[in-house]
Write a protein that holds these residues in place. Sequence first.
Motif, PDB file in Angstrom:
ATOM      1  N   ASP A   1       3.608  -6.999  -4.642  1.00 12.35           N
ATOM      2  CA  ASP A   1       2.674  -7.173  -3.532  1.00 12.35           C
ATOM      3  C   ASP A   1       3.338  -7.831  -2.328  1.00 12.35           C
ATOM      4  N   ASN A   2       4.342  -8.655  -2.573  1.00 12.16           N
ATOM      5  CA  ASN A   2       5.031  -9.363  -1.494  1.00 12.16           C
ATOM      6  C   ASN A   2       6.192  -8.572  -0.901  1.00 12.16           C
ATOM      7  N   GLU A   3       6.491  -7.414  -1.464  1.00 20.97           N
ATOM      8  CA  GLU A   3       7.572  -6.582  -0.935  1.00 20.97           C
ATOM      9  C   GLU A   3       7.218  -6.094   0.472  1.00 20.97           C
ATOM     10  N   VAL A   4       8.179  -6.125   1.353  1.00 14.07           N
ATOM     11  CA  VAL A   4       8.007  -5.558   2.696  1.00 14.07           C
ATOM     12  C   VAL A   4       9.119  -4.531   2.900  1.00 14.07           C
ATOM     13  N   ASP A   5       8.858  -3.596   3.794  1.00 15.85           N
ATOM     14  CA  ASP A   5       9.848  -2.543   4.074  1.00 15.85           C
ATOM     15  C   ASP A   5      10.210  -1.758   2.818  1.00 15.85           C
ATOM     16  N   ASN A   6       9.231  -1.493   1.983  1.00 15.24           N
ATOM     17  CA  ASN A   6       9.473  -0.728   0.778  1.00 15.24           C
ATOM     18  C   ASN A   6       8.721   0.595   0.895  1.00 15.24           C
ATOM     19  N   LYS A   7       9.462   1.699   0.989  1.00 14.30           N
ATOM     20  CA  LYS A   7       8.841   2.997   1.202  1.00 14.30           C
ATOM     21  C   LYS A   7       7.951   3.416   0.030  1.00 14.30           C
ATOM     22  N   LEU A   8       8.144   2.844  -1.134  1.00 13.20           N
ATOM     23  CA  LEU A   8       7.332   3.205  -2.288  1.00 13.20           C
ATOM     24  C   LEU A   8       5.907   2.668  -2.200  1.00 13.20           C
ATOM     25  N   HIS A   9       5.664   1.685  -1.338  1.00 11.53           N
ATOM     26  CA  HIS A   9       4.301   1.170  -1.182  1.00 11.53           C
ATOM     27  C   HIS A   9       3.369   2.229  -0.626  1.00 11.53           C
TER      28      HIS A   9
END
Length: 74
Positions: A64-72
């Motif tokens: 949930d805290n990931e940023v700049d992750n294309k998989l989101h």
Amino acid sequence: MAPRTKVVFVWTLSHVGIAGNEKVDELAKLALNQEMHDDKQVLWSDLKLKVKTHLEQLWQTDWDNEVDNKLHEV
């Protein structure tokens, strides 16, 4: 895990600098001052479920805290 298997948790230095471990260290140090009771038993199935649930919650928080992750976007 076989009946009567003894599980021992040991503190090590290898996790230094990993987020959240400062709290774990603090709690571990507090536990050193607690009285030990050898008569309490935990079923492996109960412990396994708790560990699995906790690890899933940690993973979800990290995800949930990931940023700049294309998989989101998926």
